[in-house]
Write a protein that holds these residues in place. Structure first.
Motif, mmCIF file in Angstrom:
data_model
loop_
_atom_site.group_PDB
_atom_site.id
_atom_site.type_symbol
_atom_site.label_atom_id
_atom_site.label_comp_id
_atom_site.label_asym_id
_atom_site.label_seq_id
_atom_site.Cartn_x
_atom_site.Cartn_y
_atom_site.Cartn_z
ATOM 1 N N UNK A 47 29.534 41.250 22.607
ATOM 2 C CA UNK A 47 30.983 41.649 22.569
ATOM 3 C C UNK A 47 31.020 43.244 22.324
ATOM 4 N N UNK A 48 30.450 43.580 21.237
ATOM 5 C CA UNK A 48 30.542 44.941 20.693
ATOM 6 C C UNK A 48 29.961 45.758 21.691
ATOM 7 N N UNK A 49 28.711 45.399 22.467
ATOM 8 C CA UNK A 49 28.061 45.939 23.407
ATOM 9 C C UNK A 49 29.183 46.210 24.795
ATOM 10 N N UNK A 50 29.776 45.150 25.101
ATOM 11 C CA UNK A 50 30.700 45.242 26.243
ATOM 12 C C UNK A 50 31.700 46.156 26.044
ATOM 13 N N UNK A 51 32.514 46.075 24.811
ATOM 14 C CA UNK A 51 33.624 46.955 24.291
ATOM 15 C C UNK A 51 33.202 48.581 24.429
ATOM 16 N N UNK A 52 31.775 48.631 23.960
ATOM 17 C CA UNK A 52 31.421 50.262 23.809
ATOM 18 C C UNK A 52 30.875 50.796 25.088
ATOM 19 N N UNK A 53 31.191 49.922 26.198
ATOM 20 C CA UNK A 53 30.875 50.330 27.491
ATOM 21 C C UNK A 53 32.412 50.839 28.131
ATOM 22 N N UNK A 54 32.638 52.014 28.582
ATOM 23 C CA UNK A 54 33.857 52.452 28.933
ATOM 24 C C UNK A 54 34.235 52.025 30.294
ATOM 25 N N UNK A 55 33.419 51.240 31.025
ATOM 26 C CA UNK A 55 33.756 50.647 32.504
ATOM 27 C C UNK A 55 34.306 49.188 32.217
ATOM 28 N N UNK A 56 34.207 48.880 30.847
ATOM 29 C CA UNK A 56 34.723 47.473 30.804
ATOM 30 C C UNK A 56 36.130 47.771 29.919
ATOM 31 N N UNK A 57 36.464 48.943 29.766
ATOM 32 C CA UNK A 57 37.910 49.090 28.964
ATOM 33 C C UNK A 57 38.991 48.292 29.644
ATOM 34 N N UNK A 58 39.791 47.577 28.724
ATOM 35 C CA UNK A 58 40.896 46.747 29.241
ATOM 36 C C UNK A 58 40.503 45.484 29.889
ATOM 37 N N UNK A 59 39.234 45.188 30.056
ATOM 38 C CA UNK A 59 38.796 43.937 30.691
ATOM 39 C C UNK A 59 38.388 42.878 29.398
ATOM 40 N N UNK A 60 38.380 41.541 30.148
ATOM 41 C CA UNK A 60 37.889 40.333 29.217
ATOM 42 C C UNK A 60 36.368 40.001 29.548
ATOM 43 N N UNK A 61 35.572 39.882 28.462
ATOM 44 C CA UNK A 61 34.157 39.635 28.705
ATOM 45 C C UNK A 61 33.682 38.238 29.187
ATOM 46 N N UNK A 62 32.804 38.039 30.148
ATOM 47 C CA UNK A 62 32.510 37.051 30.619
ATOM 48 C C UNK A 62 31.031 36.845 30.758
ATOM 49 N N UNK A 63 30.308 37.548 30.345
ATOM 50 C CA UNK A 63 28.817 37.907 30.266
ATOM 51 C C UNK A 63 28.144 37.011 29.134
ATOM 52 N N UNK A 64 27.002 36.821 29.384
ATOM 53 C CA UNK A 64 26.372 36.381 28.042
ATOM 54 C C UNK A 64 26.855 34.766 27.640
ATOM 55 N N UNK A 65 26.890 34.767 26.321
ATOM 56 C CA UNK A 65 27.331 33.502 25.666
ATOM 57 C C UNK A 65 28.791 33.311 26.110
#
Length: 208
Positions: free
Chosen positions: A105-123
């Motif tokens: 989740x930290x890596x997801x949030x650190x990626x500007x492309x994912x700003x404002x999006x919800x995480x669905x990858x990995x676990x």
């Protein structure tokens, strides 16, 4: 006597390892990065509601660590058994799950492309809250490690894993984040699809 100390060292070491990662590292770094814990934004304007949350966290610390307190005060010298190994394996599994989910989740949030999006990858594609499931699992493992020396009133330690699950799924963890997510993405069909297909707590098996 050696078994007593070994079991005690094991539980205390596991507790310190978890607290160092979860409290001393991950949460501290997140607060440094974000400047706040957004989970409490809606509670801060209301003193008593905010106070209740912190009081519950104090109660959480006490009840969750009951197996550790009990083991540290016990004079039982029963040898280590398969139960100890089972508890340790559960703890390792839960800890690895929590650490991995937090890192993803930290890596997801650190990626500007994912700003404002919800995480669905990995676990996060297997559970909407895999980190909380991991935390519940590791505390269950801690309780299991303590069971060989429990007798009489000491079985009150069973409150520990039960309390963790109820707290995370019914009070402070999952409900707050689910409400926040619904407010942010509730109108999006993609998010509704994610909710329908992804368990809220216990991970589903990965598709082959």
């Amino acid at each position: 006597m050696l078994s007593q100390y070994t079991r005690g060292i094991e539980l205390n070491s596991l507790t310190l390892t978890w607290s160092r990662h979860r409290l001393g590292s991950f949460l501290f770094q997140r607060i440094q990065k974000d400047g706040k814990d957004s989970r409490f934004d809606t509670l801060k304007p209301y003193f008593f509601r905010f106070f209740n949350v912190w009081s519950i966290q104090g109660l959480w610390v006490f009840l969750t660590a009951l197996p550790v307190y009990t083991l540290n005060s016990s004079e039982d010298t029963r040898p280590l058994t398969f139960v100890d190994l089972l508890g340790l394996c559960l703890w390792v599994f839960g800890f690895a799950l929590e650490v991995t989910a937090d890192r993803q989740k930290s890596e997801w949030r650190d990626n500007p492309v994912n700003k404002g999006r919800f995480i669905t990858v990995g676990l996060w594609g297997l559970s909407r809250h895999p980190n909380y499931f991991g935390e519940s699992t590791l505390w269950l493992g801690m309780f299991i490690v303590s069971t060989p020396i429990l007798h009489g009133w000491q079985w009150i330690c069973a409150i520990s894993p039960i309390f963790v699950v109820l707290l995370l799924t019914k009070v402070s963890g999952v409900p707050l984040l689910e409400k926040k997510a619904d407010e942010k993405w509730g109108d999006e069909e993609e998010y509704q699809k994610y909710k329908r297909e992804t368990p809220i707590f216990i991970p589903k098996l990965p598709s082959m």
